[in-house]
Write an enzyme that holds these catalytic residues in place. Sequence first.
Site: not given
Length: 400
Positions: A60, A113, A187, A212
Amino acid sequence: MPQNNKLAFATRSIHVGYDSKDCEGSLNPPIYMTSTFSFDSAEQGGARFAGEQPGHFYSRISNPTQAILETRLADLEEGEAALACASGMGAITATLWTLVAPGDKVLVDKTVYGCTFAYMEHGLKKFGVEVSYVDCTDLDAVKAAITADTKVLYFETPVNPNMRIMDIAGLSALVKDVNPEIKVIVDNTYCTPALQRPLTLGADLVVHSATKYLGGHGDLIAGAVIGDATTLEQIRLVGLKDMTGAVISPMTAFLILRGLKTLDLRMERHCSNAQQVAEMLESHPAVEQVFFPGLKSDPYHQLASQQMSRFGGMIALELKGGMDAGIKMLNKLKLIKLAVSLGDAETLCEHPASMTHSAYTPEERARHGITEGLVRISIGLEAAEDIIADLEQSLSAATA
Ligand SMILES: *Cc1c(COP(=O)(O)O)cnc(C)c1O
């Protein structure tokens, strides 16, 4: 391979962070499917937990396959360090949960977004963080909106979905001039470091939906944050480890490393295809307006030419006849897939108001500059003539 910025981008996207000599000559890095790591001694385990000794102890926090990806992403974005996450939203939320506290203020460009907007508006605000929206193309407005409590300026460029473009260098300089402690977060999903490197223009952190272009094949969900080593360590140990747990799987990290090998090549084709498609759309009688910075008529053409090496693979358009015509056109597509997401080999077309940006109410969309008729296209890697032919037939069928 040692980091060597003298090698070209395309070469570094294939080699940085991994040497086959370290892994029995295996050309590709191993996928370390392990949750935990054994210690040689109790003292060693304690030292790793205390951060006094390097080394993995639980996936993690870190994992060797993930670490290779992080080294490569940091190199490509020209940052000191990177953190790979389970999704773009995982990267964005892990970053902001680390940087802000109740009473702090986050300044956000008016259009982002849909889920980023939902997180800001319904997530951060619920926990006492003040979120205000500003048009980041207006530098005076941004300057006026900064207060003593402002901790973050957050924007996308080009903006998903309407292709506005922000002056990264101008905004970063302005913010640093007012208060160097404010973090400028960009971003960079639409461009990838192949086309634009915000950290070299003065931004502090870059976030990505690696789902993406970085992955590039529509077969995974992932994200990343890149920036200075100190902040990245905080995001790993607070935002990732304790607050979101949005950890990337080693298998997914491997798939992104595979995708990165062809990033430069793919971006070249996405860009040249998009330029040809945008030029066709601009002269098509059914089209009201095309939003693509590679068009000389685009209001952001000049700025995009300065800060992007090419104009990207994303196009937005508005048809004459608005939303009805747009929906009709989407329903007539044959080769092009009607789907959200972007940056895949397949050309994908969607309607932001009812899909990717439906987290905004209609009133919010009007206020935040997302028109109801907007159609978004992610130009794929097919032959440009086939993409163009499908768009032409769907436009004539929709407007017949
Ligand atoms: C898709 C996207 C996100 C969210 O990323 P996920 O990987 O879907 O969580 C964030 N920002 C932009 C610009 C996006 O296109």
